[in-house]
Design an enzyme around this catalytic site. Structure first.
Site, PDB file in Angstrom:
ATOM      1  N   CYS A  28       0.839  -1.195   0.000  1.00 50.14           N
ATOM      2  CA  CYS A  28       0.000   0.000   0.000  1.00 50.14           C
ATOM      3  C   CYS A  28       0.878   1.251   0.000  1.00 50.14           C
ATOM      4  O   CYS A  28       2.105   1.170   0.065  1.00 50.14           O
ATOM      5  CB  CYS A  28      -0.936   0.012   1.210  1.00 50.14           C
ATOM      6  SG  CYS A  28      -0.056   0.061   2.778  1.00 50.14           S
ATOM      7  N   CYS A  31       3.310   1.664   2.829  1.00 52.97           N
ATOM      8  CA  CYS A  31       4.538   0.880   2.649  1.00 52.97           C
ATOM      9  C   CYS A  31       5.555   1.691   1.861  1.00 52.97           C
ATOM     10  O   CYS A  31       6.747   1.723   2.195  1.00 52.97           O
ATOM     11  CB  CYS A  31       4.253  -0.429   1.911  1.00 52.97           C
ATOM     12  SG  CYS A  31       3.156  -1.561   2.775  1.00 52.97           S
ATOM     13  N   CYS A  96      47.143 -14.908 -11.722  1.00 53.31           N
ATOM     14  CA  CYS A  96      47.658 -15.047 -10.362  1.00 53.31           C
ATOM     15  C   CYS A  96      46.663 -14.456  -9.369  1.00 53.31           C
ATOM     16  O   CYS A  96      45.631 -13.913  -9.737  1.00 53.31           O
ATOM     17  CB  CYS A  96      49.008 -14.354 -10.228  1.00 53.31           C
ATOM     18  SG  CYS A  96      48.916 -12.559 -10.509  1.00 53.31           S
ATOM     19  N   CYS A  99      45.659 -10.880  -9.816  1.00 52.33           N
ATOM     20  CA  CYS A  99      44.595 -10.679 -10.808  1.00 52.33           C
ATOM     21  C   CYS A  99      43.225 -10.817 -10.149  1.00 52.33           C
ATOM     22  O   CYS A  99      42.306 -10.037 -10.413  1.00 52.33           O
ATOM     23  CB  CYS A  99      44.724 -11.695 -11.942  1.00 52.33           C
ATOM     24  SG  CYS A  99      46.289 -11.654 -12.826  1.00 52.33           S
ATOM     25  N   ASP A 520      19.438 -37.189  14.138  1.00 50.40           N
ATOM     26  CA  ASP A 520      18.041 -37.572  14.307  1.00 50.40           C
ATOM     27  C   ASP A 520      17.969 -39.094  14.244  1.00 50.40           C
ATOM     28  O   ASP A 520      18.768 -39.732  13.553  1.00 50.40           O
ATOM     29  CB  ASP A 520      17.207 -36.947  13.189  1.00 50.40           C
ATOM     30  CG  ASP A 520      15.748 -37.344  13.284  1.00 50.40           C
ATOM     31  OD1 ASP A 520      15.178 -37.232  14.377  1.00 50.40           O
ATOM     32  OD2 ASP A 520      15.192 -37.784  12.265  1.00 50.40           O
TER      33      ASP A 520
END
Length: 840
Positions: A28, A31, A96, A99, A520
């Protein structure tokens, strides 16, 4: 995300950069107002406009002022969600670790980029951006400005892996041709220069036959071809990097070989420019260095190709064609054209082309390439088949369910690629060092030159030049850049071959540090298919009638214990009634009305809740629990009617898995909703250290949090669905998969098979991978720490030892190859056997 400059008539410093981003959750106008106020409060934000219809925010801020993380946090604190998009780029031209740092810095400087991670081994960049794909041109441009080339990687591009592979093979071929050419041209230089020093007779023969002046000119010609032929790549990449004040390894090689070449050229054609007695040539040194470094890069390219072998082998599992039944006609079609709902015909010995459900036929299918388990699995009508697996001797027809990017195989490939592109916390030190490494090496080389020129023996200029060049050449940021990502690539690839998927790359390091493994019980330690074992009716109730009513009430439940009761009643031939008013309370039990009679089944807590005295069966319940069975009480019409017991058999591999975890030095805990006596009986049988019983599903995360008290690192192992909160709470969440679905978002690690032995396997692999990374880093840092001072000449005053630039080039080339070779040892990782505690 769109980046533009506003107010073009203003001075550049006054212009605003703009960010166009999506915001979710607005419904809305209020918001909109809240989001605008939240963003406007961020320091540096000049303008903000939020559109509810498009759900986008347009933010203007001073360039280089606003931290995008602050904008994100502000939106989240306001109760809304800024949309992040992941962009994958292929980066070309990196050699390397320096870089990597330059590319990451360039990407992070693009407005809208939240984070950027670049992987030297995979040559990929993962970029998190606020907004959408419209930022890609800006990212590509930023990488190009840093001196590299970037291309967007599209997930939907099925040919992308093949193109990447072809490009890598082409690069290897180019490097090999350069090495051969440089080697052929360098060989005469070595014979003329080094051979003459070692064999005086050869020196005299060459001087008498060709003349020393002609030999120098010939050496100049050969060295020039090497320098500006195969060696031109160092100049093309190193010089622009130097001009951008972001030197890399190419810059070091360019400076080292260039200095040797220019000095030698001056000594050949203009010796009068040099101090008397210093007109020596080093043409062979520059040429050999170029040849050796190119040779090292070729070896490196080959080794890097081997590190991604697991991904290639996974992609190769996908068949190119499928036999599909359409309109009553069978025809072979490209696998890309198979659609969900198609009927696929699978002949004996063929690979399954896509995921589906068997409709006709029976066979055994080899799923080892997906689950890591060698035993073939029987498939019949209703069974699920997975693309990439191999059919046995039977013929099958199945309905395609998941195709293309939705198949399990495609998910596995994406998961492994994502893990391989991740950066571990251990990489942070490397990143900090490598950004400063090349400039520091250049400063050391300059200092070496000046010190030798000022205090070195005669000829001081020659000594100064040779040692400065040696310092430039010996330094190797390549090894540092490859140390971590290559081990991750090989380790995660090997894990995929064993049915272990690291969904998060940093889980590799976190798993190594785990001290407690919480598991578990149902479906993890046990088969997950309980069976009805006992029933005893209370006074006034008939056993058969009580079981029929109990099973009828449980018929609506999906709980494994309920399914066992229903299956047991049906096995005795009972016809079950339809329950009414069914209600299930996780962790307590179920209640329902069956044929007008109220029925309740559960543990003692449910009986207490409905005010039913379960004391008459207390001794029986204790005996059942001590036998490892789960006792349940049943009440009918408010009276205690029966006690029933259900047992879930422990998986065959569980005892070995628990023993393996103990041998790895880990504490093992079991978390279950079962009765405490039942849980403790199972724990005693398996040798589990700690039991947390009668735990509700919603409380498992709290149990994990309790185990973490005192700083203990905890891994939780569960099925990834009911255990999602616990998996998320744990330092490492390990989901037991089924081999058919790996989309378990709460887990860090997924075990594709249901074998709990995968837990010690994953931990052992993690330990092996992190140990391998530490070895690589020790070599990479130790190599530079030891040899750079040697190259600078610290041993000369005491021992008269100097390091030739030629040997410096050889050592530098071998350093990267050594790191890669060590990483490739992980391909031979073998899981701990049942009677072993370590990694072989």
């Amino acid at each position: 995300m769109t980046l533009i400059d506003e107010a073009p008539n203003k001075p550049a410093a006054d212009r605003l950069a703009t960010l166009d981003m999506a915001v979710e959750g607005m419904s809305c106008a209020s918001c909109v107002g809240r989001v605008e106020r939240a963003i406007a409060a961020v320091p540096g934000v000049e303008t903000v406009a939020v559109n509810l219809a498009t759900e986008r925010a347009h933010v203007g801020f001073a360039k280089g002022v606003t931290d995008l993380k602050q904008i994100e946090d502000a939106i989240r604190q306001a109760g809304y969600k800024p949309v992040e998009t992941a962009v994958e780029l292929a980066i070309d031209g990196m050699n390397c670790a320096s870089c990597v740092g330059h590319v990451e810095k360039a990407l992070r400087a693009v407005p809208g980029v939240v984070d950027a991670t670049v992987n030297l081994a995979t040559e990929h960049a993962s970029v998190k951006v606020l907004g959408g794909g419209e930022i890609v041109p800006a990212l590509v441009k930023a990488v190009a400005a840093a001196g590299y080339e970037a291309k967007l990687l599209a997930d939907s591009d099925a040919e992308a892996p093949a193109r990447v592979e072809a490009a890598k093979e082409e690069e290897q071929g180019r490097l090999l041709r350069s090495v051969i050419l440089a080697g052929l041209l360098t060989l005469p230089l070595l014979v003329a220069e080094m051979g003459s020093h070692m064999v005086p007779a050869l020196h005299h023969w060459l001087a008498m036959t060709f003349g020393e002046g002609n030999i120098r000119i010939a050496s100049f010609v050969l060295a020039s071809i090497v320098q500006f032929g195969p060696g031109l790549v160092f100049l093309r990449k190193g010089w622009p990097a130097l001009l951008r004040l972001a030197p890399d390894m190419n810059s070091l090689v360019m400076l080292g070989t260039g200095a040797a070449y220019l000095y030698s050229t001056a000594a050949t054609f203009w010796p009068a420019l040099l101090p008397e007695g210093t007109a020596f040539t080093y043409f062979e040194a520059g040429a050999v260095i170029v040849t050796l470094i190119l040779l090292g890069r070729w070896f490196e390219a080959r080794a890097k190709g081997r590190t991604s072998a697991a991904i290639r082998s996974l992609i190769a599992l996908q068949p190119k064609a499928a036999r599909v039944l359409r309109d009553g006609t069978e025809s072979d079609v490209p696998v890309e054209s198979v659609r969900p709902g198609d009927i696929v015909i699978l002949r004996p010995g063929e690979r399954v082309p896509v995921d589906g459900e068997v409709t006709q036929g029976s066979s055994f299918v080899d799923e080892s390439m997906i689950t890591g388990e060698p035993a073939p699995v029987r498939k019949e009508a209703g069974s699920l088949v997975t693309g990439g697996t191999i059919n046995g001797s039977g013929a099958l027809s199945f309905t395609a369910r998941k195709v293309g990017a939705d198949t399990v195989l495609a998910q596995i490939v994406r998961t492994v690629q994502a893990a391989q592109g991740a950066k571990l916390p251990i990489q942070a030190l490397v990143d900090r060092v490598t950004l400063w490494f090349v400039p520091v090496v250049m400063a050391l080389a300059l200092a070496t030159f000046l010190i030798w020129l000022s205090f070195g023996p005669s000829p001081a200029l020659s000594h100064a030049l040779v040692n400065a060049v040696a310092v430039l050449i010996i330094a190797c940021p390549c090894a540092m850049g490859l140390a971590t990502p290559t081990s991750i690539m090989v380790g995660t690839g090997r894990g995929a071959e064993l049915g272990i998927l690291f969904r998060q790359g940093d889980a590799l390091q976190a798993l190594r540090d785990v001290q407690v493994v919480a598991l578990d019980k149902t479906g993890t330690l046990t088969r997950g298919k309980p069976e009805l074992t006992d029933i005893e009716a209370a006074s006034g109730f008939m056993e058969d009638e009580a079981l029929r009513l109990i099973a009828s009430a449980e018929n609506r439940s999906e709980h494994p214990l309920a399914l066992a009761i229903v299956a047991g009643a049906k096995a005795r031939g009972f016809v079950l009634a339809e329950p009414a008013g069914f209600a299930s309370d996780p962790g307590l039990g179920v209640t329902a009305t069956v044929e007008g009679r109220s029925v309740a089944i559960g543990g003692h807590r449910l009986m207490e809740q409905i005010h039913v005295d379960a004391a008459p069966f207390a001794d029986k319940a204790r005996a059942l629990a001590e036998a490892g069975k789960t006792p349940l009480y049943a009440a009918i019409d408010g009276k205690l009617a029966a006690i029933i017991a259900v047992a879930d058999a422990v998986k065959e591999t569980t005892p070995a898995a628990i023993a393996a975890l103990h041998r790895l030095g880990l504490k093992v805990a079991m978390v279950t909703g079962d009765d405490r006596r039942t849980a403790e009986a199972v724990a005693r049988t398996l040798g589990i250290d700690e039991v947390r019983a009668e735990v509700l599903p919603i409380d498992k995360a709290a149990v994990v949090k309790g185990l973490q008290q005192g700083g203990a690192k905890v891994a939780f192992v569960g099925d990834g669905i009911n255990d999602a909160p616990a998996l998320a709470q744990a330092d490492v969440g390990i989901a037991i998969g089924t081999g058919t679905d790996i989309a378990i978002e709460s887990a860090d690690v997924v075990l594709m098979s249901g074998d709990v032995m995968g837990v010690p396997r994953a931990i052992a692999l993690s330990q092996a991978t992190i140990a391998n990374i530490r070895q690589n880093l020790a070599w990479a840092f130790g190599y530079n720490a030891l040899l750079i001072p040697v190259a600078a000449g610290v041993l000369y005053p005491a021992f008269g030892v100097l390091l030739s630039p030629v040997f410096a080039g050889l050592a530098m080339a071998l350093s990267s190859v050594s790191v890669l070779t060590n990483a490739l040892r992980l391909k031979r990782f073998r899981v701990p056997a049942a009677h072993e505690g370590g990694v072989k």
